[in-house]
Design a protein around this motif. Structure first.
Motif, PDB file in Angstrom:
ATOM      1  N   PHE A 112     -17.306 -34.480   8.321  1.00 23.11           N
ATOM      2  CA  PHE A 112     -16.040 -35.104   7.995  1.00 23.11           C
ATOM      3  C   PHE A 112     -15.249 -34.212   7.080  1.00 23.11           C
ATOM      4  O   PHE A 112     -15.799 -33.547   6.213  1.00 23.11           O
ATOM      5  N   HIS A 132     -12.827 -35.650  11.990  1.00 30.06           N
ATOM      6  CA  HIS A 132     -14.001 -34.898  12.379  1.00 30.06           C
ATOM      7  C   HIS A 132     -13.704 -33.412  12.406  1.00 30.06           C
ATOM      8  O   HIS A 132     -12.694 -32.981  12.938  1.00 30.06           O
ATOM      9  N   THR A 187     -19.201 -43.209   8.947  1.00 27.32           N
ATOM     10  CA  THR A 187     -17.865 -43.771   9.097  1.00 27.32           C
ATOM     11  C   THR A 187     -17.709 -45.113   8.401  1.00 27.32           C
ATOM     12  O   THR A 187     -16.586 -45.572   8.194  1.00 27.32           O
TER      13      THR A 187
END
Length: 574
Positions: A5, A14, A212
């Motif tokens: 990330f 990403h 995430t």
């Protein structure tokens, strides 16, 4: 592919953590470049790979060799990033995957919209060992003392001595440093120079991960891959799509280290230091220190932190806006625990960890909208380790620079034509001769690498400066590199451009014309510097040259009267 990330902005994006670094091409004497694997050295070759966090490339002074490094994922897919190592008088180390120490490097990124970018969360830049010793960084003296006791973290011989008897950190075979410290690491008064008691010194490799759904992981290891455990931590916490954010290393002997915990926006309102808005005029303290803070999202004006350079009226108000960051400071022995304690504070978003020495900085490629807004389609920088400190010139595009030297430790935007200097007296942003940098020998070599179809390297700056070398009409290369057999042939002869490693010195031509005479000519910057006339057999000729370019033209005229004539030649780098 190991996906990571980018920590910043309103949401994670990403990017790709390099899982391989490939030595794509080499110009010069490859014996001046070594690869360290598991504490052992081996010769660098075209096609060599770095694949482990402990792997590194080491330059051996005097280094006039250049290597083109490509950053790849596990499947060998290019990650939109490259690095060219350039000559430098001191040893340099390129640590896998995103850390360099000393030397001189050209580093480029494409646009993120075109492909995932390697090291997008940051490329850590450190001073070389000798320059750190000369700058008085005491912790390194103890580190080098431990190297002489048998550790070889930078790939030098187990006794810490280079073949010329001088270790890269300035320790002689007699075990005495330039500062008069014995190889036991004890000053004449019996006190270790950094105040740390003698003991085993070990590397600490670290890895931070995130999911995430705001889960994180952080792990260290003295050997092996710490990311395995960091990813497991993230998953055990219920993480979804856990991935690597940052990787790096430090040494337990280091007396002063910083770590930034870069988190999602407004993660920890109680953390310090907070961002400092920038207005049209910098404060007196900021002007004196050569540093400005981070602008607020509502203030589009960003002034240059140097009083010697023009202000940057950035049209990108969020360019320097950071995710919220918490900084911790410690030693090589205490930093790990301090990071873990800080990470235990409940976040509302993921965090990435970046570790710095006091004089390190991290380069972060600017977002696409910034680069495109400047009229560029790539980012290209040149980093140097100088006796006074670290320096980075932005040739194309833009970067953000992050360092503990900054007053509030916030990112500073540096755009094309600007130079960021970081020295013991502070950091400044000034201008430099961008045109000269874009046409330097360093760029010539990079553009010759880019002219090789198999390298698949697209650099807009090369086309803009007319530095690409087109192929012959039949598609064959019209160029070659010094130190390789450039050409052989017969009566048809040959003309090509030879890329040298420097713009001055002595060119050594070794030719073989056998018993039928042929003619060899060399041209440099529009003038002829050698004409052998028709000559037979073999010989070695030395031709001095000096100028701005590192390219010479070579013409071979085969014997016009004897169609069976044969010849070959090699031109060696100065």
């Amino acid at each position: 592919m190991l996906t990571s990330f980018t920590v910043g902005g309103n949401s994670p994006s990403h990017t790709a953590t390099p899982e391989q670094i490939n030595v794509n091409d080499v110009l010069g004497n490859s014996s001046e470049l070594l690869i360290r694997r598991s504490g052992r050295r081996e010769s660098l070759q075209i096609g060599s790979l770095l694949q482990r966090i402990q792997d590194a490339i080491i330059t051996v002074p005097p280094n006039n060799t250049r290597a083109l490094l490509r950053f790849l994922d596990s499947d060998g897919v290019d990650l939109n990033m490259y690095m060219q190592t350039n000559p430098h008088p001191e040893a340099a180390i390129y640590y896998f995957p995103c850390q360099i120490e000393g030397g001189d490097e050209l580093i480029g990124w494409g646009l993120a919209r075109d492909a995932e970018r390697g090291c997008e969360t940051g490329l850590r830049v450190s001073r070389g060992q000798r320059n750190r010793v000369q700058a008085g960084q005491a912790s390194l003296i103890l580190w080098t003392a431990q190297v002489l006791k048998g550790l070889s973290p930078d790939g030098i011989a187990p006794d810490g001595i280079a073949p010329d008897g001088i270790a890269p950190d300035g320790i002689t075979q007699g075990g005495i440093t330039q500062g008069g410290i014995t190889q036991g690491g004890i000053a004449p008064d019996g006190i270790a120079p950094d105040g740390i008691a003698q003991g085993a010194v070990r590397p600490v490799f670290y890895c931070s991960t995130a999911g995430t759904n705001d889960t994180i992981g952080f792990a260290t290891a003295a050997s092996g891959n710490p990311c395995t455990r960091a990813l497991q931590q993230c998953q055990d916490s219920g993480g979804v799509d856990c991935a690597v954010v940052t990787m790096g290393s430090w040494w337990t002997s280091e007396a002063s280290l910083y770590a930034s915990l870069d988190c999602g926006e407004d993660v920890r309102p109680e953390a310090s230091p907070p961002p400092v808005p920038v207005t049209e005029a910098t404060t007196e303290a900021e002007s004196a220190g050569g540093v400005v803070g981070n602008p607020s999202a509502d203030d589009p004006a960003v002034d240059s932190p140097s009083g010697n350079s023009p202000s940057i009226n950035s049209p990108f108000p969020d360019t320097l806006a950071l995710p919220f960051s918490n900084w911790v400071e410690g030693t090589g022995q205490t930093l790990e625990a301090q990071i873990e304690t800080a990470l235990q504070q409940p976040p509302t978003s993921f965090c990435g960890v970046q570790v710095y020495r006091p004089d390190d900085f991290v380069i972060i490629p600017a977002p696409d909208d910034v680069v495109l807004g400047l009229g560029d389609d790539e980012t290209l920088v040149q980093v140097r380790d100088t006796p006074d400190g670290l320096q980075v010139d932005v040739l194309k595009g833009a970067i953000n620079v992050r360092s503990p030297y900054n007053t509030e430790r916030d990112r500073q935007l540096v755009t094309a034509g600007q130079r960021y200097d970081q020295a013991s007296t502070g950091n400044t942003i000034t201008t430099f001769d961008q045109d000269a940098a874009l046409t330097s020998v360093d760029m010539e070599v990079l553009c010759t690498f880019a002219s090789t179809p198999s390298n698949s390297l697209n650099i807009s700056a090369c086309a803009e400066q007319n530095l690409l070398i087109p192929p012959n009409p039949d598609g064959s290369p019209s160029y070659a590199y010094c130190n390789r057999e450039q050409a052989s042939g017969g009566q048809a002869g040959d003309q090509r451009i030879l890329q040298m490693s420097t713009s001055s010195g002595e060119i050594r031509l070794e030719y073989e014309a056998f018993d039928v005479p042929d003619r060899f000519q060399i041209f440099y910057e529009g003038r002829e510097i050698l004409d052998t006339g028709l000559i037979s057999y073999s010989d070695t000729l030395v031709i001095p040259f000096s100028g701005r370019s590192g390219r010479v033209g070579v013409s071979v005229t085969g014997n016009p009267n004897i169609p069976t004539t044969q010849w070959n030649y090699t031109l060696y780098c100065p």
